[in-house]
Motif scaffolding. Structure first.
Motif, PDB file in Angstrom:
ATOM      1  N   ASP A  37      87.864 -13.987 -59.071  1.00 19.80           N
ATOM      2  CA  ASP A  37      88.169 -12.643 -59.539  1.00 19.80           C
ATOM      3  C   ASP A  37      87.465 -11.607 -58.673  1.00 19.80           C
ATOM      4  OD1 ASP A  37      89.669 -13.725 -61.581  1.00 19.80           O
ATOM      5  OD2 ASP A  37      88.014 -13.710 -62.998  1.00 19.80           O
ATOM      6  N   ASP A  38      86.475 -12.065 -57.914  1.00 20.05           N
ATOM      7  CA  ASP A  38      85.728 -11.158 -57.058  1.00 20.05           C
ATOM      8  C   ASP A  38      86.475 -10.988 -55.735  1.00 20.05           C
ATOM      9  OD1 ASP A  38      83.261 -10.996 -58.756  1.00 20.05           O
ATOM     10  OD2 ASP A  38      83.331 -13.157 -58.399  1.00 20.05           O
ATOM     11  N   THR A  39      86.432  -9.778 -55.197  1.00 20.35           N
ATOM     12  CA  THR A  39      87.091  -9.522 -53.928  1.00 20.35           C
ATOM     13  C   THR A  39      86.411 -10.303 -52.810  1.00 20.35           C
ATOM     14  OG1 THR A  39      87.715  -7.329 -54.663  1.00 20.35           O
ATOM     15  CG2 THR A  39      87.784  -7.739 -52.305  1.00 20.35           C
ATOM     16  N   LEU A  40      85.083 -10.181 -52.719  1.00 18.31           N
ATOM     17  CA  LEU A  40      84.331 -10.878 -51.673  1.00 18.31           C
ATOM     18  C   LEU A  40      83.598 -12.068 -52.264  1.00 18.31           C
ATOM     19  CD1 LEU A  40      82.773  -7.882 -49.723  1.00 18.31           C
ATOM     20  CD2 LEU A  40      84.743  -9.264 -49.071  1.00 18.31           C
ATOM     21  N   HIS A  41      83.616 -13.167 -51.530  1.00 20.00           N
ATOM     22  CA  HIS A  41      82.924 -14.378 -51.966  1.00 20.00           C
ATOM     23  C   HIS A  41      82.239 -14.985 -50.746  1.00 20.00           C
ATOM     24  CE1 HIS A  41      83.210 -18.383 -54.430  1.00 20.00           C
ATOM     25  NE2 HIS A  41      81.978 -18.028 -54.158  1.00 20.00           N
ATOM     26  N   VAL A  42      80.934 -15.137 -50.836  1.00 21.74           N
ATOM     27  CA  VAL A  42      80.143 -15.740 -49.769  1.00 21.74           C
ATOM     28  C   VAL A  42      79.778 -17.153 -50.211  1.00 21.74           C
ATOM     29  CG1 VAL A  42      78.022 -15.611 -48.429  1.00 21.74           C
ATOM     30  CG2 VAL A  42      79.221 -13.514 -49.060  1.00 21.74           C
ATOM     31  N   TYR A  59      68.515 -13.659 -47.635  1.00 20.26           N
ATOM     32  CA  TYR A  59      69.617 -12.777 -47.257  1.00 20.26           C
ATOM     33  C   TYR A  59      70.774 -12.903 -48.257  1.00 20.26           C
ATOM     34  CZ  TYR A  59      67.081 -13.318 -42.811  1.00 20.26           C
ATOM     35  OH  TYR A  59      66.104 -13.401 -41.840  1.00 20.26           O
ATOM     36  N   PHE A  60      71.033 -14.127 -48.689  1.00 18.62           N
ATOM     37  CA  PHE A  60      72.097 -14.363 -49.666  1.00 18.62           C
ATOM     38  C   PHE A  60      71.706 -13.822 -51.037  1.00 18.62           C
ATOM     39  CE2 PHE A  60      72.760 -17.535 -46.357  1.00 18.62           C
ATOM     40  CZ  PHE A  60      74.069 -17.246 -46.010  1.00 18.62           C
ATOM     41  N   GLU A  61      70.447 -13.991 -51.390  1.00 16.40           N
ATOM     42  CA  GLU A  61      69.962 -13.467 -52.664  1.00 16.40           C
ATOM     43  C   GLU A  61      70.073 -11.940 -52.694  1.00 16.40           C
ATOM     44  OE1 GLU A  61      68.295 -15.522 -55.580  1.00 16.40           O
ATOM     45  OE2 GLU A  61      70.074 -16.309 -54.556  1.00 16.40           O
ATOM     46  N   LYS A  62      69.773 -11.298 -51.589  1.00 12.11           N
ATOM     47  CA  LYS A  62      69.844  -9.832 -51.504  1.00 12.11           C
ATOM     48  C   LYS A  62      71.283  -9.353 -51.680  1.00 12.11           C
ATOM     49  CE  LYS A  62      68.870  -6.013 -48.329  1.00 12.11           C
ATOM     50  NZ  LYS A  62      68.432  -5.672 -46.965  1.00 12.11           N
ATOM     51  N   VAL A  63      72.216 -10.019 -51.024  1.00 15.09           N
ATOM     52  CA  VAL A  63      73.623  -9.658 -51.126  1.00 15.09           C
ATOM     53  C   VAL A  63      74.133  -9.907 -52.540  1.00 15.09           C
ATOM     54  CG1 VAL A  63      75.924 -10.333 -50.327  1.00 15.09           C
ATOM     55  CG2 VAL A  63      74.127  -9.921 -48.679  1.00 15.09           C
ATOM     56  N   ALA A  64      73.719 -11.015 -53.137  1.00  9.66           N
ATOM     57  CA  ALA A  64      74.135 -11.322 -54.510  1.00  9.66           C
ATOM     58  C   ALA A  64      73.615 -10.264 -55.482  1.00  9.66           C
ATOM     59  CB  ALA A  64      73.638 -12.706 -54.917  1.00  9.66           C
ATOM     60  N   ALA A  65      72.396  -9.797 -55.269  1.00  7.03           N
ATOM     61  CA  ALA A  65      71.810  -8.765 -56.131  1.00  7.03           C
ATOM     62  C   ALA A  65      72.579  -7.447 -56.027  1.00  7.03           C
ATOM     63  CB  ALA A  65      70.337  -8.547 -55.784  1.00  7.03           C
ATOM     64  N   GLY A  67      75.789  -7.301 -55.932  1.00  8.81           N
ATOM     65  CA  GLY A  67      77.057  -7.461 -56.632  1.00  8.81           C
ATOM     66  C   GLY A  67      78.081  -8.338 -55.947  1.00  8.81           C
ATOM     67  N   VAL A  68      77.794  -8.839 -54.765  1.00  9.67           N
ATOM     68  CA  VAL A  68      78.715  -9.742 -54.069  1.00  9.67           C
ATOM     69  C   VAL A  68      78.543 -11.143 -54.649  1.00  9.67           C
ATOM     70  CG1 VAL A  68      79.307 -10.794 -51.842  1.00  9.67           C
ATOM     71  CG2 VAL A  68      78.676  -8.378 -51.952  1.00  9.67           C
ATOM     72  N   ARG A  69      79.646 -11.824 -54.883  1.00 10.58           N
ATOM     73  CA  ARG A  69      79.558 -13.184 -55.404  1.00 10.58           C
ATOM     74  C   ARG A  69      79.081 -14.117 -54.293  1.00 10.58           C
ATOM     75  NH1 ARG A  69      84.051 -17.220 -58.043  1.00 10.58           N
ATOM     76  NH2 ARG A  69      82.532 -18.807 -58.600  1.00 10.58           N
ATOM     77  N   VAL A  70      78.016 -14.858 -54.574  1.00  6.94           N
ATOM     78  CA  VAL A  70      77.442 -15.799 -53.622  1.00  6.94           C
ATOM     79  C   VAL A  70      77.363 -17.166 -54.291  1.00  6.94           C
ATOM     80  CG1 VAL A  70      75.392 -16.426 -52.294  1.00  6.94           C
ATOM     81  CG2 VAL A  70      76.117 -14.036 -52.403  1.00  6.94           C
ATOM     82  N   THR A  71      77.857 -18.182 -53.594  1.00  7.24           N
ATOM     83  CA  THR A  71      77.732 -19.558 -54.052  1.00  7.24           C
ATOM     84  C   THR A  71      76.984 -20.336 -52.979  1.00  7.24           C
ATOM     85  OG1 THR A  71      79.832 -19.407 -55.241  1.00  7.24           O
ATOM     86  CG2 THR A  71      78.960 -21.618 -54.831  1.00  7.24           C
ATOM     87  N   LEU A  72      75.878 -20.934 -53.369  1.00 11.43           N
ATOM     88  CA  LEU A  72      75.080 -21.756 -52.458  1.00 11.43           C
ATOM     89  C   LEU A  72      75.435 -23.214 -52.731  1.00 11.43           C
ATOM     90  CD1 LEU A  72      71.672 -19.909 -52.983  1.00 11.43           C
ATOM     91  CD2 LEU A  72      73.326 -19.563 -51.121  1.00 11.43           C
ATOM     92  N   VAL A  73      76.000 -23.877 -51.731  1.00 13.17           N
ATOM     93  CA  VAL A  73      76.443 -25.260 -51.878  1.00 13.17           C
ATOM     94  C   VAL A  73      75.392 -26.175 -51.258  1.00 13.17           C
ATOM     95  CG1 VAL A  73      78.273 -26.940 -51.427  1.00 13.17           C
ATOM     96  CG2 VAL A  73      78.858 -24.512 -51.746  1.00 13.17           C
ATOM     97  N   GLY A  94      63.151 -19.345 -57.335  1.00 13.45           N
ATOM     98  CA  GLY A  94      63.709 -18.324 -58.220  1.00 13.45           C
ATOM     99  C   GLY A  94      65.110 -17.889 -57.825  1.00 13.45           C
ATOM    100  N   LEU A  95      65.925 -18.818 -57.334  1.00 17.01           N
ATOM    101  CA  LEU A  95      67.271 -18.473 -56.876  1.00 17.01           C
ATOM    102  C   LEU A  95      68.126 -17.954 -58.029  1.00 17.01           C
ATOM    103  CD1 LEU A  95      68.089 -21.426 -54.443  1.00 17.01           C
ATOM    104  CD2 LEU A  95      67.172 -19.162 -53.903  1.00 17.01           C
ATOM    105  N   GLN A  96      68.785 -16.842 -57.803  1.00 21.82           N
ATOM    106  CA  GLN A  96      69.658 -16.233 -58.796  1.00 21.82           C
ATOM    107  C   GLN A  96      71.138 -16.449 -58.473  1.00 21.82           C
ATOM    108  OE1 GLN A  96      68.363 -14.742 -61.671  1.00 21.82           O
ATOM    109  NE2 GLN A  96      66.573 -15.762 -60.807  1.00 21.82           N
ATOM    110  N   SER A  97      71.448 -16.724 -57.227  1.00 21.63           N
ATOM    111  CA  SER A  97      72.832 -16.993 -56.839  1.00 21.63           C
ATOM    112  C   SER A  97      73.305 -18.276 -57.502  1.00 21.63           C
ATOM    113  CB  SER A  97      72.934 -17.162 -55.312  1.00 21.63           C
ATOM    114  OG  SER A  97      72.534 -16.001 -54.639  1.00 21.63           O
ATOM    115  N   GLU A  98      74.617 -18.396 -57.645  1.00 19.64           N
ATOM    116  CA  GLU A  98      75.191 -19.626 -58.174  1.00 19.64           C
ATOM    117  C   GLU A  98      74.894 -20.759 -57.185  1.00 19.64           C
ATOM    118  OE1 GLU A  98      79.562 -21.288 -59.529  1.00 19.64           O
ATOM    119  OE2 GLU A  98      79.467 -19.709 -58.017  1.00 19.64           O
TER     120      GLU A  98
END
Length: 154
Positions: A37-42, A59-65, A67-73, A94-98
């Motif tokens: 549903d998100d326009t951008l997905h990292v 860097y990914f945590e900052k972008v996720a904070a 509002g950009v959807r970030v998934t760490l695989v 303390g990772l907050q990204s998915e």
């Protein structure tokens, strides 16, 4: 006073939980990458044993904070089938990204299905603009500010 400290620690410890990353298969990951549903997905492919991967996580945590959807695989399960190390890492950092853990045993069967440009090296990042269908693939560690630059280009 000791009782107050004990109660505080008990309450604080019982209300603060690290996220529990789910274990996914290739089909789950492909669905996650194609439907959003998100326009951008990292989507970042990383592992706890990969120094460059860990260096770029903030860097990914900052972008996720922002509002950009970030998934760490996490690719850790390929070498160690016990996810506890990853769960502890998520909590410690303390990772907050998915975070999801990819559970596939043969990289030769899934790497090209994720992105044909991917050799399998870590870290690797895919940025998807779901509204335009554009994709950017990066197979190296990102530098500070580079992720934001890539997001502005897509």
């Amino acid at each position: 006073m000791v009782r107050l400290i004990f109660v505080s620690l008990f309450l604080f410890g019982s209300t603060c939980h690290a996220q529990q990353a789910r274990i996914v298969k290739l089909a789950d990951l492909q669905q996650l990458m194609s439907h959003s549903d998100d326009t951008l997905h990292v989507i970042n492919f990383w592992a706890t044993w990969c120094g460059p991967c860990i260096k770029e996580l903030p860097y990914f945590e900052k972008v996720a904070a922002s509002g950009v959807r970030v998934t760490l695989v996490s690719m850790d399960l390929e070498l160690d089938p016990d996810p506890k190390k990853v769960y502890k890492f998520i909590e410690r950092k303390g990772l907050q990204s998915e975070v999801v853990l990819l559970e596939e045993q043969d990289p030769n069967t899934y790497i090209n299905k994720i992105d044909q440009r991917w050799s399998g090296a870590l870290p690797a990042t895919i940025i998807i603009n779901h509204s335009t269908g554009q994709r950017i693939f990066v197979e190296r560690s990102l530098r500070e500010g580079e992720l934001e630059q890539l997001l502005s280009e897509i």
